[in-house]
Write a protein that holds these residues in place. Structure first.
Motif, PDB file in Angstrom:
ATOM      1  N   ALA A 120       0.865  -1.184   0.000  1.00 40.91           N
ATOM      2  CA  ALA A 120       0.000   0.000   0.000  1.00 40.91           C
ATOM      3  C   ALA A 120       0.898   1.229   0.000  1.00 40.91           C
ATOM      4  N   LEU A 121       0.878   1.956  -1.113  1.00 35.78           N
ATOM      5  CA  LEU A 121       1.777   3.101  -1.276  1.00 35.78           C
ATOM      6  C   LEU A 121       0.996   4.408  -1.265  1.00 35.78           C
ATOM      7  N   GLY A 122       1.670   5.467  -0.854  1.00 42.32           N
ATOM      8  CA  GLY A 122       1.071   6.797  -0.845  1.00 42.32           C
ATOM      9  C   GLY A 122       2.106   7.884  -0.964  1.00 42.32           C
ATOM     10  N   PRO A 123       2.932   8.068   0.060  1.00 44.22           N
ATOM     11  CA  PRO A 123       3.898   9.177   0.047  1.00 44.22           C
ATOM     12  C   PRO A 123       4.872   9.140  -1.125  1.00 44.22           C
ATOM     13  N   SER A 124       5.159   7.949  -1.667  1.00 48.23           N
ATOM     14  CA  SER A 124       6.136   7.862  -2.761  1.00 48.23           C
ATOM     15  C   SER A 124       5.511   8.139  -4.130  1.00 48.23           C
ATOM     16  N   LEU A 125       4.194   8.316  -4.196  1.00 50.53           N
ATOM     17  CA  LEU A 125       3.549   8.577  -5.488  1.00 50.53           C
ATOM     18  C   LEU A 125       3.864  10.005  -5.932  1.00 50.53           C
ATOM     19  N   PRO A 126       4.330  10.187  -7.166  1.00 49.22           N
ATOM     20  CA  PRO A 126       4.730  11.526  -7.635  1.00 49.22           C
ATOM     21  C   PRO A 126       3.541  12.352  -8.113  1.00 49.22           C
ATOM     22  N   LEU A 127       2.647  12.671  -7.184  1.00 45.88           N
ATOM     23  CA  LEU A 127       1.485  13.494  -7.531  1.00 45.88           C
ATOM     24  C   LEU A 127       1.019  14.218  -6.282  1.00 45.88           C
ATOM     25  N   SER A 128       0.250  15.272  -6.475  1.00 46.63           N
ATOM     26  CA  SER A 128      -0.267  16.029  -5.337  1.00 46.63           C
ATOM     27  C   SER A 128      -1.442  15.278  -4.721  1.00 46.63           C
ATOM     28  N   GLY A 129      -1.616  15.474  -3.435  1.00 44.82           N
ATOM     29  CA  GLY A 129      -2.750  14.855  -2.745  1.00 44.82           C
ATOM     30  C   GLY A 129      -2.558  13.390  -2.453  1.00 44.82           C
ATOM     31  N   ALA A 130      -1.307  12.911  -2.434  1.00 45.78           N
ATOM     32  CA  ALA A 130      -1.060  11.502  -2.148  1.00 45.78           C
ATOM     33  C   ALA A 130      -1.378  11.191  -0.686  1.00 45.78           C
ATOM     34  N   LEU A 131      -1.784   9.958  -0.426  1.00 49.91           N
ATOM     35  CA  LEU A 131      -2.081   9.508   0.930  1.00 49.91           C
ATOM     36  C   LEU A 131      -0.792   9.498   1.750  1.00 49.91           C
ATOM     37  N   ALA A 132      -0.787  10.218   2.877  1.00 52.05           N
ATOM     38  CA  ALA A 132       0.455  10.427   3.623  1.00 52.05           C
ATOM     39  C   ALA A 132       0.910   9.194   4.393  1.00 52.05           C
ATOM     40  N   ILE A 138      13.865  -9.425  -1.584  1.00 56.42           N
ATOM     41  CA  ILE A 138      13.223  -9.645  -2.883  1.00 56.42           C
ATOM     42  C   ILE A 138      13.040  -8.352  -3.663  1.00 56.42           C
ATOM     43  N   ALA A 139      13.641  -7.272  -3.160  1.00 61.47           N
ATOM     44  CA  ALA A 139      13.648  -5.975  -3.851  1.00 61.47           C
ATOM     45  C   ALA A 139      12.245  -5.421  -4.051  1.00 61.47           C
ATOM     46  N   LEU A 140      11.352  -5.655  -3.085  1.00 62.20           N
ATOM     47  CA  LEU A 140       9.998  -5.103  -3.160  1.00 62.20           C
ATOM     48  C   LEU A 140       9.685  -4.245  -1.937  1.00 62.20           C
ATOM     49  N   ALA A 141      10.725  -3.768  -1.272  1.00 63.82           N
ATOM     50  CA  ALA A 141      10.499  -2.887  -0.129  1.00 63.82           C
ATOM     51  C   ALA A 141      10.020  -1.520  -0.620  1.00 63.82           C
ATOM     52  N   PRO A 142       8.962  -0.952  -0.017  1.00 63.66           N
ATOM     53  CA  PRO A 142       8.549   0.406  -0.380  1.00 63.66           C
ATOM     54  C   PRO A 142       9.678   1.399  -0.136  1.00 63.66           C
ATOM     55  N   THR A 143       9.629   2.537  -0.794  1.00 66.48           N
ATOM     56  CA  THR A 143      10.703   3.535  -0.673  1.00 66.48           C
ATOM     57  C   THR A 143      10.445   4.538   0.438  1.00 66.48           C
ATOM     58  N   ASN A 144       9.264   4.484   1.061  1.00 70.02           N
ATOM     59  CA  ASN A 144       8.941   5.398   2.151  1.00 70.02           C
ATOM     60  C   ASN A 144       8.574   4.577   3.382  1.00 70.02           C
ATOM     61  N   ASP A 145       9.129   4.925   4.528  1.00 72.00           N
ATOM     62  CA  ASP A 145       8.919   4.137   5.740  1.00 72.00           C
ATOM     63  C   ASP A 145       7.463   4.122   6.195  1.00 72.00           C
ATOM     64  N   SER A 146       6.676   5.120   5.806  1.00 76.97           N
ATOM     65  CA  SER A 146       5.273   5.177   6.232  1.00 76.97           C
ATOM     66  C   SER A 146       4.361   4.282   5.391  1.00 76.97           C
ATOM     67  N   GLU A 147       4.904   3.719   4.330  1.00 77.19           N
ATOM     68  CA  GLU A 147       4.084   2.849   3.486  1.00 77.19           C
ATOM     69  C   GLU A 147       4.029   1.438   4.072  1.00 77.19           C
ATOM     70  N   SER A 148       3.097   0.637   3.572  1.00 76.75           N
ATOM     71  CA  SER A 148       2.810  -0.666   4.170  1.00 76.75           C
ATOM     72  C   SER A 148       3.088  -1.780   3.179  1.00 76.75           C
ATOM     73  N   SER A 193      -2.122  -7.814   8.853  1.00 73.80           N
ATOM     74  CA  SER A 193      -2.206  -6.367   8.643  1.00 73.80           C
ATOM     75  C   SER A 193      -0.831  -5.747   8.849  1.00 73.80           C
ATOM     76  N   ASN A 194      -0.677  -4.509   8.348  1.00 73.04           N
ATOM     77  CA  ASN A 194       0.590  -3.800   8.511  1.00 73.04           C
ATOM     78  C   ASN A 194       0.342  -2.306   8.427  1.00 73.04           C
ATOM     79  N   ASP A 195       1.088  -1.549   9.214  1.00 75.60           N
ATOM     80  CA  ASP A 195       1.058  -0.096   9.106  1.00 75.60           C
ATOM     81  C   ASP A 195       2.320   0.372   8.386  1.00 75.60           C
ATOM     82  N   ASN A 196       3.452   0.324   9.046  1.00 76.87           N
ATOM     83  CA  ASN A 196       4.720   0.723   8.426  1.00 76.87           C
ATOM     84  C   ASN A 196       5.538  -0.525   8.126  1.00 76.87           C
ATOM     85  N   TRP A 197       5.980  -0.666   6.877  1.00 76.81           N
ATOM     86  CA  TRP A 197       6.551  -1.927   6.418  1.00 76.81           C
ATOM     87  C   TRP A 197       7.801  -2.355   7.175  1.00 76.81           C
ATOM     88  N   LYS A 198       8.576  -1.393   7.710  1.00 78.55           N
ATOM     89  CA  LYS A 198       9.800  -1.758   8.423  1.00 78.55           C
ATOM     90  C   LYS A 198       9.523  -2.378   9.790  1.00 78.55           C
TER      91      LYS A 198
END
Length: 705
Positions: free
Chosen positions: A618-630, A661-671, A646-651
């Motif tokens: 579940a990504l949000g902050p890393s999306l390159p657009l305005s109004g992304a889910l924080a 497996i190189a599928l870690a999100p690029t933002n710590d707040s993503e799940s 369930s998961n909140d922050n992937w780390k």
């Protein structure tokens, strides 16, 4: 084997009953194995719970308040539900005709309708726009046509469609519905739920027998007596008395599965009782002569032979789609609970008085410790198949519950199971090949279908979200991997979603990169015949659909509202050619994440009989657009609404695995979640932490096994 005359009396699990007459080889009697007087459980305790439910006010179904001053939120159906066919039945559905008073139905195996299936020649189905077609042959293609008629009886035009029953040799459950269901305004929803439940059992068990079950939705038992107000459901089962030596001999001849082989070693060298009280269906599963028989009152079920009768309590708040609202009981779980008992689960301890010369098949696997049997109501008692060494689950030992059910703590239960003696509102457990229910049915005579060697794959993906404009349209992405083209059906639904604020008029565009492959506004405007031929056309003309044969590669489906409209929509991709050397994989959907019904919901199915390992992000902050889910949160639910993980922050969890497996999100707040899932449908729900909103992306990747 000689068949004895059936005894015309009831044997109730927790109510007084007369002693059974002992016959030389086999006797039969209708018995009530599961009058779950306290199955409606509340969080405080089993005893208090029942009194709380008995105080509820009047019958309620999906949305009506039945808790006095406490208001219940109204559950809503997610979308028009496509009901899986079984080996003996399918659900026919058609479009309503303006001004129609009713409809007449023909069913045939011939597209020209030169000959018709018995019982389906101009069958008047009333004003319903669906009908379960039953008594059919497995793996057979059928055609059906419906003709409306008006208040003067004048016929309208025909609507023709087709369907196919499930294939494969194995268990067949023949459903019959009495007037309490067929005359209900919720008949289609109730019958569809029952059909879905039957499909689960037919997929699980390979026994080539037919089980005949009558389904009811009432406040009374088939004999007219009242169902206790605290009961969610009840079942009546036909039972036979079989001599111990005969039963064991037939059981041993049926040892086929790995569970059977382990259980065989735990059978006693000498008889534990004179008789085994065997349910008619379970007897036939091991080749005993225990046929279905008419109920004692020939007006019940029209005098047809039956193995069991399942009644859902009309006075309870029961929800017929998943996930259930927190204030409602789950119909799927209730039907599965009673189905297990019609099929043969249950203990002799429910007799009053208890007859220790007569055991049920389940009692052969009841232990208090390693190598120590316990078939009494005192002391610990649990289910095991290896001489009591490995406990599968504890049996219920509370006198106000069914002794053949599992022990149940107060709600919310840490391990909700179908056969828990006391159930919880909002809980949705289901039977599986590895659940205690599946294992228990396996060792009393049924045969679980072995897992296939085919690799698992994802199929039939869907996502629901609110559609707005600009960057906030609904975007569904998928990849076709493999070497062959694949035919798919894409649907964009809005008007048929039975929830507040649906998208009134969705349009859809399918892209390969920046190249437009196909587009559609109203599905009947293009490809109508091809879409109908899939068997799952949209039910509203304003909805969109595309049938396309696509080469391996990445594709994007964009759903917008016509003329800038907004609302909740569902985008779906169905795999129409599962034999092709290609699969759907790596699914992603971007949409607006709101609150309540406006969260982002992604669905997918694990197919082909064995588990698949997936990564859900579940990504949000890393999306390159305005109004992304924080700060997105992620939940993964199974087909019946139960939370898998369930998961909140992937780390916080599984960081090493995601990085490897190189599928870690690029933002710590993503799940993100890595999970190995058994076959079945799953739902990923993306929400904003603390009720926040924004544009989010849900992705599903299948990893190599």
């Amino acid at each position: 084997m000689k068949l004895s005359t059936p005894l015309s009396r009831f044997r109730r699990a927790i109510l007084p009953a007369t002693a059974l007459i002992t016959l030389a080889l086999s006797a039969s009697a209708w018995s009530e194995d599961a009058l779950h007087r306290s199955w409606a459980n509340q969080p405080i305790s089993h005893h208090v719970t029942r009194s709380n439910d008995e105080g509820s006010a009047g019958p309620a179904l999906q949305g009506a308040s039945a808790m006095g001053e406490q208001e219940m939120s109204e559950p809503t159906v997610e979308a028009t539900r496509a009901v899986r066919p079984t080996r003996s039945a399918f659900m026919a559905a058609w479009h309503p005709v303006a001004g129609a008073r009713g409809y007449r139905l023909d069913v045939s195996t011939d597209p020209a309708f030169a000959s018709l299936v018995e019982g389906y020649r101009s069958l008047d189905v009333g004003s319903s726009t669906s009908e379960v077609i039953r008594g059919l042959h497995r793996g057979t293609h059928y055609y059906y046509r419906v003709q409306s008629y008006d208040s003067l009886g004048r016929p309208g035009t025909f609507e023709t469609s087709e369907a196919e029953t499930a294939d494969g040799v194995g268990l067949v459950i023949d459903p019959f519905f009495d007037a309490s269901i067929t005359s209900s305004g919720q008949a289609s929803l109730i019958e569809g739920t029952i059909m879905e439940t039957i499909a689960v059992y037919e997929t699980m068990f390979s026994d080539p027998i037919n089980v005949e079950i009558l389904y009811r939705y009432s406040t009374t038992q088939p004999d007219g007596s009242a169902i206790p107000s605290s009961a969610v459901s009840t079942s009546l089962s036909l039972t036979y008395q079989v001599n111990w030596s005969d039963y064991i001999a037939f059981w041993k001849q049926d040892v086929k599965t790995s569970n059977d082989k382990v259980a065989n070693s735990s059978l006693p060298p000498t008889a534990l009782a004179n008789l085994v009280l065997c349910h008619s269906a379970a007897g036939r599963a091991i080749a005993l002569n225990t046929p279905a028989l008419p109920y004692t009152d020939p007006t019940v079920g029209d005098g047809r032979p039956l193995d069991g009768i399942i009644t859902l309590n009309l006075a309870q708040t029961i929800q017929f789609f998943r996930p259930p609202s927190p204030s409602y009981f789950d119909a799927f779980s209730a039907i599965e609970h009673e189905t297990d008992e019609v099929l043969g689960l249950g203990s002799h301890l429910n007799d009053d008085p208890v007859d220790y010369n007569e055991l049920s098949p389940q009692d052969l696997f009841s232990w208090s410790g390693p190598h120590t049997r316990n078939t009494s109501t005192t002391g610990p008692r649990y289910f095991a198949i290896d001489l009591g060494i490995t406990k599968v689950v504890d049996f219920n030992q509370e006198s106000d519950g069914d002794y053949g059910d599992w022990a149940s703590p107060s709600c919310p239960q840490p391990h909700p199971r179908v056969q828990n003696a006391f159930g919880c509102r909002g809980s949705a457990p289901s039977i599986s090949v590895s659940s205690p229910e599946g294992v228990n049915l396996d060792v009393i005579g049924y045969d679980l279908v072995p897992a296939t060697a085919d690799p698992p794959r994802l199929a039939n993906i869907s996502t629901r979200a609110k559609v707005e404009t600009g960057d906030s349209v609904l975007i569904g992405g998928f990849i076709i991997s493999g070497s062959s083209p694949k035919q798919v059906l894409l649907r964009a639904l809005g008007p048929s979603l039975t929830l507040a604020g649906p998208l009134a008029n969705p349009s859809m565009q399918l892209y390969s990169g920046s190249t437009l492959v196909a587009s559609n506004d109203n599905w009947r405007s293009t490809q109508e015949a091809e879409i109908i031929a899939t068997g799952i056309p949209p039910t509203k003309d304003l909805e969109s659909a595309i049938v396309a044969t696509l080469d391996p590669g990445a594709y994007t489906a964009i759903v917008k509202g016509v003329a800038g409209g907004s609302g909740i929509a569902l985008v779906e991709v169905y795999d129409l050619d599962q034999t092709a050397d290609s699969t759907l994989a790596n699914i992603s959907t971007r949409g607006v994440v709101g609150t309540g019904l406006n969260v982002l919901i992604g669905g997918f199915i694990v197919q082909d009989g064995i588990s698949a390992t997936v990564v859900v992000r579940a990504l949000g902050p890393s999306l390159p657009l305005s109004g992304a889910l924080a700060d997105p949160t992620l939940e993964l639910h199974d087909a019946f609404g139960a939370l898998v993980v369930s998961n909140d922050n992937w780390k916080d969890e599984q960081e090493p695995g995601l990085v490897k497996i190189a599928l870690a999100p690029t933002n710590d707040s993503e799940s993100a979640i890595i999970s190995t899932l058994p076959p079945g449908p799953y739902t990923a729900i993306v929400q904003g932490k603390n009720g926040t909103s924004g544009v989010g992306l849900v992705e599903v990747y299948q990893l190599p096994n």
